[in-house]
Scaffold this active site. Structure first.
Site, PDB file in Angstrom:
ATOM      1  N   HIS A 177       0.762  -1.176   0.141  1.00 32.49           N
ATOM      2  CA  HIS A 177      -0.001  -0.069   0.013  1.00 32.49           C
ATOM      3  C   HIS A 177       0.837   1.369   0.057  1.00 32.49           C
ATOM      4  CE1 HIS A 177      -3.928  -1.695   0.723  1.00 32.49           C
ATOM      5  NE2 HIS A 177      -3.325  -2.981   0.919  1.00 32.49           N
ATOM      6  N   ASP A 389       3.430   9.580  -0.843  1.00 32.19           N
ATOM      7  CA  ASP A 389       2.447   8.678  -0.353  1.00 32.19           C
ATOM      8  C   ASP A 389       2.176   7.756  -1.374  1.00 32.19           C
ATOM      9  OD1 ASP A 389       0.178   8.359   1.164  1.00 32.19           O
ATOM     10  OD2 ASP A 389      -0.672  10.287   1.109  1.00 32.19           O
TER      11      ASP A 389
HETATM   12  C1  GDG Z   1      -2.112   3.880   3.347  1.00 32.27           C
HETATM   13  C2  GDG Z   1      -1.093   4.634   2.594  1.00 32.27           C
HETATM   14  C3  GDG Z   1      -2.795   4.571   0.475  1.00 32.27           C
HETATM   15  C4  GDG Z   1      -8.996  10.436   7.468  1.00 32.27           C
HETATM   16  N1  GDG Z   1      -9.348  11.180   8.479  1.00 32.27           N
HETATM   17  C5  GDG Z   1     -10.568  10.533   8.954  1.00 32.27           C
HETATM   18  C6  GDG Z   1     -10.768   9.450   8.145  1.00 32.27           C
HETATM   19  N2  GDG Z   1      -9.722   9.434   7.141  1.00 32.27           N
HETATM   20  C7  GDG Z   1      -9.733   8.150   6.527  1.00 32.27           C
HETATM   21  C8  GDG Z   1      -9.948   8.911   4.967  1.00 32.27           C
HETATM   22  C9  GDG Z   1      -8.987   7.838   4.057  1.00 32.27           C
HETATM   23  C10 GDG Z   1      -7.989   7.237   4.925  1.00 32.27           C
HETATM   24  O1  GDG Z   1      -8.379   7.485   6.541  1.00 32.27           O
HETATM   25  C11 GDG Z   1      -6.615   7.563   4.769  1.00 32.27           C
HETATM   26  O2  GDG Z   1      -6.216   7.104   3.543  1.00 32.27           O
HETATM   27  P1  GDG Z   1      -4.842   7.667   2.958  1.00 32.27           P
HETATM   28  O3  GDG Z   1      -4.833   6.822   1.642  1.00 32.27           O
HETATM   29  O4  GDG Z   1      -5.228   9.261   2.849  1.00 32.27           O
HETATM   30  O5  GDG Z   1      -3.573   7.276   3.973  1.00 32.27           O
HETATM   31  P2  GDG Z   1      -3.015   6.486   4.817  1.00 32.27           P
HETATM   32  O6  GDG Z   1      -3.882   6.341   5.982  1.00 32.27           O
HETATM   33  O7  GDG Z   1      -1.559   6.778   5.082  1.00 32.27           O
HETATM   34  O8  GDG Z   1      -3.167   4.957   4.034  1.00 32.27           O
HETATM   35  C12 GDG Z   1      -1.880   5.550   1.195  1.00 32.27           C
HETATM   36  C13 GDG Z   1      -3.529   3.800   1.536  1.00 32.27           C
HETATM   37  O9  GDG Z   1      -2.905   3.088   2.577  1.00 32.27           O
HETATM   38  C14 GDG Z   1      -4.500   3.061   0.932  1.00 32.27           C
HETATM   39  O10 GDG Z   1      -3.806   1.848   0.039  1.00 32.27           O
HETATM   40  O11 GDG Z   1      -3.529   5.406  -0.358  1.00 32.27           O
HETATM   41  O12 GDG Z   1      -0.830   6.087   0.498  1.00 32.27           O
HETATM   42  O13 GDG Z   1      -0.046   5.586   3.212  1.00 32.27           O
HETATM   43  O14 GDG Z   1      -9.995   6.627   3.623  1.00 32.27           O
HETATM   44  O15 GDG Z   1     -11.269   8.981   4.646  1.00 32.27           O
HETATM   45  N3  GDG Z   1     -11.908   8.563   8.382  1.00 32.27           N
HETATM   46  C15 GDG Z   1     -12.794   9.145   9.246  1.00 32.27           C
HETATM   47  N4  GDG Z   1     -12.672  10.190  10.045  1.00 32.27           N
HETATM   48  C16 GDG Z   1     -11.471  11.004   9.871  1.00 32.27           C
HETATM   49  O16 GDG Z   1     -11.344  11.950  10.502  1.00 32.27           O
HETATM   50  N5  GDG Z   1     -13.966   8.654   9.438  1.00 32.27           N
END
Ligand code: GDG
Length: 480
Positions: A177, A389
């Protein structure tokens, strides 16, 4: 939910055509133990992977192997909503070394361009090997000949190789990921050969972007006996397919939630709360991230400070809302980052705010999903500025949640999402504070036509690739 069942059906077809079950292997289980009316019960825990995989497993009677979230002994395998759940025990000491240590203080920074110096300790490596072996043994117990096993992420890179030794009779897929670093950086890892051989134990090794796939293939050729083209590398007499499978979101669901009445009402309320008493209409910039040093939150704040210092826009014209979700609080670098980000927010408000009108609103908490959608809905500009990222799902969620062709996305060129969203977003180099400040200003002052044109491109790109398409193409590659 319709799409979930569509992909479940498709994956069921793939699985049935091979008479095989699917076993998901991830660090965390899709359920957690909670107390309800004085009784301990298992409840599904939210998250992208969980939402994407649960229906497939429910429909095919598959299994999920992972850690429950509590250190120490693990309960025996059980069935939860037609899915078999197989908890893997991890002791408190193993957690500290395997998870806090090797996974999050060695691999995480190394794989994110070493934006913090990775630490290499033999005392962390061996627990990483032990925990990976424990996972591989748990999976080996779980599978039947012909089953498909899909292993996820950087905590479990040795599992494919270990599992192949134990069970050469199953198909094994691995998906990373986070980014796979350029070979020059990866070369630093004292256990580079072991990690590569572990991943090459899979039949399909998936990455978020073509450049990660390329990085992996060249490291594999350099440090192991693997050879041949990415799509069909030869490794110890087997073919290994190395390919990019960019992950996505449940686009329809995000669109529906974004447009729902409660979210619309909340978005209107938030805009009223944020409006400046002087001008009545203030443009809103939004950041949403786990509080992680890879996400560029501090640089974003410094660029916003620079923007206000230049004076062409004032805190009456615009406001930055930063949602920072608590993450890995016991790791020193994360605690330091939190202190720095809070100091910066205070500094900006001290200089540019006044009573009733903060320049920065900093929320250190996780928001309920609908509230998060309301923030996406009401923001004029979403600022996504990671230093590196894997993908960044927040950028895609913002596009899906937004109404019509309003909204502008400022996106780091170092996010995996820039591959798909590059033509509609305003791309930035997040290391360039001046450039980022100028791009934020441009985003805030974009004329309607250009904004609509860009959002149109973004919407097209996001609709083209959903999380169902992602899972389906990976499982198809694994089944073929
Ligand atoms: C890893 C990789 C890759 C965020 N704040 C809240 C909340 N979120 C949710 C978002 C989103 C998720 O968390 C974050 O996903 P990201 O992709 O931005 O980042 P990572 O956590 O670092 O994820 C990344 C991912 O895996 C998938 O393969 O894209 O690059 O680092 O879905 O919505 N959800 C809620 N409240 C919040 O305040 N409910």
């Amino acid at each position: 939910m319709l799409l979930w069942s569509l992909i479940a059906t498709r994956s069921q077809e793939i699985a049935m055509s091979r008479k095989s079950r699917l076993v998901i292997v991830a660090n965390r289980l899709p359920v957690k133990r909670v107390k309800r009316k004085g009784k301990l019960v298992w409840e599904t825990s939210p998250g992208g992977l969980v939402t994407a995989m649960t229906p497939i497993l429910n429909d095919t009677g598959g299994s999920w192997v992972g850690w429950s979230g509590a250190a120490g002994k693990a309960p025996p395998a059980f069935t939860h909503e037609n899915m078999r759940v197989h908890p893997v025990p991890i002791s408190a000491e193993q957690l500290e070394k395997f998870y806090g240590g090797f996974s999050n203080t060695t691999l995480w920074p190394l794989y994110h361009d070493s934006v913090r110096t990775p630490q290499f300790h033999r005392r962390w490596w061996w627990p990483y090997v032990d925990v990976n072996r424990r996972f591989a043994e748990a999976v080996a117990d779980e599978v039947s000949p012909g089953d498909m096993v899909w292993v996820h992420d950087y905590q479990l890179q040795l599992v494919p190789g270990m599992l192949r030794e134990l069970r050469p009779d199953v198909r094994i897929g691995f998906f990373l990921h986070i980014p796979f670093p350029p070979e020059e950086l990866f070369a630093q890892l004292p256990w580079r050969r072991e990690i590569l051989a572990g991943m090459l134990g899979a039949d399909v090794v998936g990455f978020q972007t073509p450049s990660s796939a390329r990085n992996f293939a060249s490291a594999a050729k350099l440090y192991t006996e693997a050879k041949g083209p990415e799509r069909g590398m030869d490794f110890r007499g087997r073919k290994v397919r190395v390919q990019a499978f960019p992950i996505s979101i449940d686009v329809k669901h995000m669109e529906q939630v974004g447009m729902s009445a409660p979210v619309t009402d909340l978005a209107t309320q938030l805009r009223t709360d944020l409006a400046s008493s002087r001008t009545g209409d203030r443009r809103v910039l939004l950041g949403v991230d786990r509080l992680d040093y890879t996400k560029g939150i501090d640089i974003r704040l410094r660029a916003f400070e620079e923007l206000l210092t230049r004076g062409s826009l004032t805190a009456d014209d615009c406001v930055l809302v930063q949602v920072a979700v608590p993450s890995r609080e016991s790791v020193d670098d994360y605690a330091e980052l939190r202190a720095y980000v809070e100091r910066l927010s205070g500094r900006i408000n001290g200089q540019f705010g006044r009573p009733g009108r903060a320049a920065v609103h900093y929320l250190y908490r996780s928001l309920p999903f609908e509230e998060l959608a309301a923030y996406y809905r009401m923001a004029d500009v979403m600022v996504v500025t990671p230093l590196r990222d894997g993908m960044n799902l927040v950028a895609k969620e913002y596009v899906a949640a937004n109404e019509g062709d309003t909204g502008t996305l400022v996106l780091s060129e170092f996010a995996g999402a820039a591959h798909e969203l590059g033509s509609g977003a305003l791309l930035v180099n997040p290391h360039d504070v001046d450039g980022l400040a100028a791009t934020m200003e441009m985003a805030l002052t974009l004329d309607d036509r250009e904004r609509q044109r860009r959002m149109g491109l973004l919407r097209q790109a996001v609709r083209k690739n959903t999380v169902f398409g992602w899972a389906e193409s990976f499982l198809e590659a694994l089944a073929s």
